[in-house]
Write an enzyme that holds these catalytic residues in place. Structure first.
Site, short mmCIF file in Angstrom:
data_model
loop_
_atom_site.label_atom_id
_atom_site.label_comp_id
_atom_site.label_asym_id
_atom_site.label_seq_id
_atom_site.Cartn_x
_atom_site.Cartn_y
_atom_site.Cartn_z
N ARG A 1 -16.97 -80.20 19.30
CA ARG A 1 -17.55 -79.09 20.05
C ARG A 1 -16.51 -78.02 20.35
NH1 ARG A 1 -21.41 -78.12 24.34
NH2 ARG A 1 -21.16 -75.91 24.76
N ARG B 1 -23.73 -75.02 18.13
CA ARG B 1 -22.83 -76.11 18.56
C ARG B 1 -23.13 -77.42 17.84
NH1 ARG B 1 -24.55 -75.18 23.96
NH2 ARG B 1 -23.94 -73.09 23.49
N ASP C 1 -24.21 -80.75 22.22
CA ASP C 1 -24.33 -80.32 23.61
C ASP C 1 -24.93 -81.50 24.38
OD1 ASP C 1 -24.25 -78.51 25.65
OD2 ASP C 1 -26.04 -77.40 25.04
N ASP D 1 -26.11 -82.32 28.16
CA ASP D 1 -26.35 -81.73 29.48
C ASP D 1 -26.82 -82.80 30.45
OD1 ASP D 1 -25.76 -79.08 28.85
OD2 ASP D 1 -27.79 -78.69 28.13
N1 ROI Z 1 -32.07 -73.69 21.76
C1 ROI Z 1 -32.63 -74.86 21.43
N2 ROI Z 1 -33.79 -74.85 20.74
N3 ROI Z 1 -32.07 -76.06 21.72
C2 ROI Z 1 -30.90 -76.13 22.41
O1 ROI Z 1 -30.39 -77.24 22.69
C3 ROI Z 1 -30.29 -74.92 22.82
N4 ROI Z 1 -29.13 -74.92 23.53
C4 ROI Z 1 -28.56 -73.79 23.93
C5 ROI Z 1 -29.16 -72.45 23.65
C6 ROI Z 1 -28.13 -71.56 22.94
C7 ROI Z 1 -29.56 -71.81 24.97
N5 ROI Z 1 -30.34 -72.52 22.82
C8 ROI Z 1 -30.91 -73.71 22.47
O2 ROI Z 1 -27.46 -73.84 24.66
#
Ligand code: ROI
Length: 173
Positions: free
Chosen positions: A86, A95, A98, A100
């Site tokens: 990352r 990325r 991610d 979260d």
């Molecule tokens: N859009 C989608 N579809 N899925 C994500 O995990 C995701 N993550 C992000 C941003 C760039 C906002 N867009 C995303 O961080």
């Protein structure tokens, strides 16, 4: 007496074989000390939300139990993101992985580096559908029920895909 917290974590990737990145992240979480009872949602492909053009994402969520504090868990998630290559240079950018921290028991936290629940949790179908897979009775710390929020959440550009390995593991548990 057990003092385990119940946690929901969102997973997303849109680079370097996203499906593989998610499989590998779930495996890394399974290997992490003080994290147990992992179940994974279905995987979903979704169009990138946010400014600019970028590849489609694969998104999912996991539910797990942990004795780690929110900050300790955040550090573990960042460690796993980092071993998946990352890069944090571009906000809203594509990325490889991610992770979260979406929900941690019923707590609300507002720190510069960590906000729980995740501030966008009610607005993102790629977060809500996986959460619903894991717990259709989920109630958020603000008292809202996921089943009520889902009434006004469309699938739009979200498609459920076969999550392969991880679903099989769940069924074997
Ligand atoms: N859009 C989608 N579809 N899925 C994500 O995990 C995701 N993550 C992000 C941003 C760039 C906002 N867009 C995303 O961080």
């Amino acid at each position: 007496m057990s003092n385990l917290s119940i946690v929901y974590i969102g997973l997303g990737s849109n680079l370097d074989n996203p499906h593989f990145q998610l499989d590998s992240a779930v495996e890394a979480l399974r290997q992490t000390k003080h994290i147990s009872a992992i179940t994974c949602s279905y995987y979903y492909s979704s169009k990138a939300v946010g400014p600019g053009e970028q590849p489609d994402y694969v998104n999912a969520a996991i539910r797990c139990e942990t004795s780690l504090s929110p900050m300790e868990l955040l550090a573990e998630l960042q460690r796993i993101e980092n071993i998946h290559g990352r890069q944090r240079s571009i906000r809203w950018g594509a990325r490889t992985l991610d992770l979260d921290l979406l929900l941690y028991d019923n707590i609300c936290l507002d720190e510069p580096t960590l906000k729980i629940p995740h501030p966008e949790i009610h607005n993102r179908n790629f977060v809500l559908y996986p959460l619903q897979d894991l717990n259709s009775q989920l109630v958020f710390p603000d008292g809202k029920k996921i089943k009520d929020i889902m009434l006004s959440t469309s699938m739009d550009d979200l498609h459920r895909i076969d999550s392969g390995l991880t679903q099989q593991q769940n069924h074997e548990q």
